[in-house]
Scaffold this motif. Structure first.
Motif, PDB file in Angstrom:
ATOM      1  N   ASP A 267      -2.680  -4.894  -1.350  1.00  0.00           N
ATOM      2  CA  ASP A 267      -1.758  -6.414  -2.049  1.00  0.00           C
ATOM      3  C   ASP A 267      -2.330  -6.180  -3.403  1.00  0.00           C
ATOM      4  O   ASP A 267      -3.281  -6.412  -4.394  1.00  0.00           O
ATOM      5  CB  ASP A 267      -3.235  -7.344  -1.497  1.00  0.00           C
ATOM      6  N   PHE A 268      -0.857  -5.493  -3.895  1.00  0.00           N
ATOM      7  CA  PHE A 268      -0.681  -6.198  -5.908  1.00  0.00           C
ATOM      8  C   PHE A 268      -0.877  -7.500  -6.304  1.00  0.00           C
ATOM      9  O   PHE A 268      -0.692  -7.536  -7.559  1.00  0.00           O
ATOM     10  CB  PHE A 268       0.677  -5.347  -5.658  1.00  0.00           C
ATOM     11  N   ASP A 269      -1.206  -9.134  -5.682  1.00  0.00           N
ATOM     12  CA  ASP A 269      -1.277  -9.778  -6.113  1.00  0.00           C
ATOM     13  C   ASP A 269      -2.752 -10.335  -6.943  1.00  0.00           C
ATOM     14  O   ASP A 269      -3.419 -10.473  -7.356  1.00  0.00           O
ATOM     15  CB  ASP A 269      -0.880 -11.095  -5.016  1.00  0.00           C
TER      16      ASP A 269
ATOM     17  N   SER B 188       2.717  -2.754  -9.211  1.00  0.00           N
ATOM     18  CA  SER B 188       3.679  -3.933  -7.740  1.00  0.00           C
ATOM     19  C   SER B 188       3.793  -2.365  -6.668  1.00  0.00           C
ATOM     20  O   SER B 188       3.789  -1.428  -7.200  1.00  0.00           O
ATOM     21  CB  SER B 188       5.012  -4.013  -9.042  1.00  0.00           C
ATOM     22  N   PRO B 189       4.763  -3.482  -5.589  1.00  0.00           N
ATOM     23  CA  PRO B 189       4.807  -2.757  -4.732  1.00  0.00           C
ATOM     24  C   PRO B 189       5.912  -1.270  -4.958  1.00  0.00           C
ATOM     25  O   PRO B 189       6.140  -0.595  -4.322  1.00  0.00           O
ATOM     26  CB  PRO B 189       5.430  -3.527  -3.729  1.00  0.00           C
ATOM     27  N   GLU B 190       6.859  -1.976  -5.818  1.00  0.00           N
ATOM     28  CA  GLU B 190       8.035  -1.099  -5.784  1.00  0.00           C
ATOM     29  C   GLU B 190       7.878   0.140  -6.757  1.00  0.00           C
ATOM     30  O   GLU B 190       8.337   1.229  -6.238  1.00  0.00           O
ATOM     31  CB  GLU B 190       8.779  -1.691  -7.032  1.00  0.00           C
TER      32      GLU B 190
ATOM     33  N   ALA C  37       6.101   8.187   0.850  1.00  0.00           N
ATOM     34  CA  ALA C  37       6.387   7.156   0.766  1.00  0.00           C
ATOM     35  C   ALA C  37       6.114   5.973   2.521  1.00  0.00           C
ATOM     36  O   ALA C  37       5.854   5.372   1.922  1.00  0.00           O
ATOM     37  CB  ALA C  37       7.719   6.653   0.383  1.00  0.00           C
ATOM     38  N   SER C  38       6.924   7.047   2.804  1.00  0.00           N
ATOM     39  CA  SER C  38       6.577   6.711   4.656  1.00  0.00           C
ATOM     40  C   SER C  38       4.768   6.676   5.033  1.00  0.00           C
ATOM     41  O   SER C  38       4.703   5.870   6.314  1.00  0.00           O
ATOM     42  CB  SER C  38       6.809   7.701   5.200  1.00  0.00           C
ATOM     43  N   GLN C  39       3.425   6.802   4.593  1.00  0.00           N
ATOM     44  CA  GLN C  39       2.416   6.992   5.233  1.00  0.00           C
ATOM     45  C   GLN C  39       1.587   6.498   4.060  1.00  0.00           C
ATOM     46  O   GLN C  39       0.784   6.224   3.961  1.00  0.00           O
ATOM     47  CB  GLN C  39       2.141   8.076   5.189  1.00  0.00           C
TER      48      GLN C  39
ATOM     49  N   LYS D  47       6.013   2.396  -4.274  1.00  0.00           N
ATOM     50  CA  LYS D  47       6.883   3.540  -3.695  1.00  0.00           C
ATOM     51  C   LYS D  47       7.319   4.216  -4.657  1.00  0.00           C
ATOM     52  O   LYS D  47       7.756   5.262  -4.039  1.00  0.00           O
ATOM     53  CB  LYS D  47       8.025   2.394  -2.364  1.00  0.00           C
ATOM     54  N   ARG D  48       8.132   3.867  -5.425  1.00  0.00           N
ATOM     55  CA  ARG D  48       8.690   5.323  -6.248  1.00  0.00           C
ATOM     56  C   ARG D  48       7.884   6.075  -6.918  1.00  0.00           C
ATOM     57  O   ARG D  48       8.036   7.021  -6.751  1.00  0.00           O
ATOM     58  CB  ARG D  48       9.635   4.414  -7.870  1.00  0.00           C
ATOM     59  N   VAL D  49       7.038   6.207  -7.459  1.00  0.00           N
ATOM     60  CA  VAL D  49       6.142   6.709  -8.018  1.00  0.00           C
ATOM     61  C   VAL D  49       5.745   7.725  -6.501  1.00  0.00           C
ATOM     62  O   VAL D  49       5.427   9.289  -7.194  1.00  0.00           O
ATOM     63  CB  VAL D  49       3.810   6.279  -8.079  1.00  0.00           C
ATOM     64  N   PHE D  50       5.294   8.009  -5.041  1.00  0.00           N
ATOM     65  CA  PHE D  50       5.317   8.233  -4.399  1.00  0.00           C
ATOM     66  C   PHE D  50       6.170   8.239  -3.754  1.00  0.00           C
ATOM     67  O   PHE D  50       6.055   9.252  -2.071  1.00  0.00           O
ATOM     68  CB  PHE D  50       3.905   7.632  -3.758  1.00  0.00           C
ATOM     69  N   ALA D  51       7.193   8.828  -3.673  1.00  0.00           N
ATOM     70  CA  ALA D  51       8.677   8.550  -2.548  1.00  0.00           C
ATOM     71  C   ALA D  51       8.829  10.067  -2.008  1.00  0.00           C
ATOM     72  O   ALA D  51       9.154  10.496  -1.212  1.00  0.00           O
ATOM     73  CB  ALA D  51       9.650   7.853  -3.481  1.00  0.00           C
ATOM     74  N   HIS D  52       8.447  11.204  -3.445  1.00  0.00           N
ATOM     75  CA  HIS D  52       8.256  12.069  -2.387  1.00  0.00           C
ATOM     76  C   HIS D  52       7.729  13.158  -1.900  1.00  0.00           C
ATOM     77  O   HIS D  52       7.954  14.220  -0.745  1.00  0.00           O
ATOM     78  CB  HIS D  52       8.387  13.031  -4.213  1.00  0.00           C
TER      79      HIS D  52
END
Length: 152
Positions: free
Chosen positions: A80-82, A60-62, A73-75, A65-70
């Protein structure tokens, strides 16, 4: 005379400290659509743990983003997780001039995905760095199991 020539040729070949090999390019086979940027690290800074050490499945997108937040995340690449999921299995280089073969096999009868990461190197050496080996694959049904195989 021929014996002496063969002897010296053999001596020259076996006395060389560096093997005669070239660095291969990384390869992706099977269900792999794309290999993600090697700078992406699946890492939990709070727990100090490599999230792809035993394999990771991002659905999922959430979660993405959480896994790569450190780290990035901005790059992050748009996914498309569908239609797609991400698989990862971290490795630590075991040799010099390493290249990687990343292979994803799908077995619909067994409802199983097997993600294999194989390191190919010229000469065994001390580990220098690690790779998360993150790949984009077609969407995996939630009922499937994933087996992670590391060949080093």
């Amino acid at each position: 005379m021929k014996k002496y020539i063969l002897f010296f040729v053999a001596l020259a070949l076996f006395s060389c400290k560096e093997p005669f090999c070239e660095q291969n390019t990384d390869q992706a086979t099977g269900q792999v659509v794309k290999v993600l940027d090697s700078r992406y690290r699946a890492y939990d800074a709070r727990q100090g743990e490599d999230l792809s050490r035993f394999g990771i499945w991002i659905t999922s997108p959430e979660q993405y983003k959480r896994v790569f937040a450190h780290c990035c995340a901005s790059q992050l690449d748009s996914v498309d997780f569908d239609r797609f999921d991400i698989l990862g299995l971290s490795t630590v280089n075991q040799g010099s001039n390493s290249s990687y073969l990343r292979d994803v096999k799908r077995d619909d009868a067994a409802q199983k995905i097997t993600y294999t990461v194989t390191e190919q190197y010229c000469k065994r050496a001390s580990p220098l760095d690690g790779k998360s080996n993150l790949v984009l694959v077609p969407k995996i049904p939630a009922t499937y199991t994933i087996a992670y195989v590391r060949n080093q």
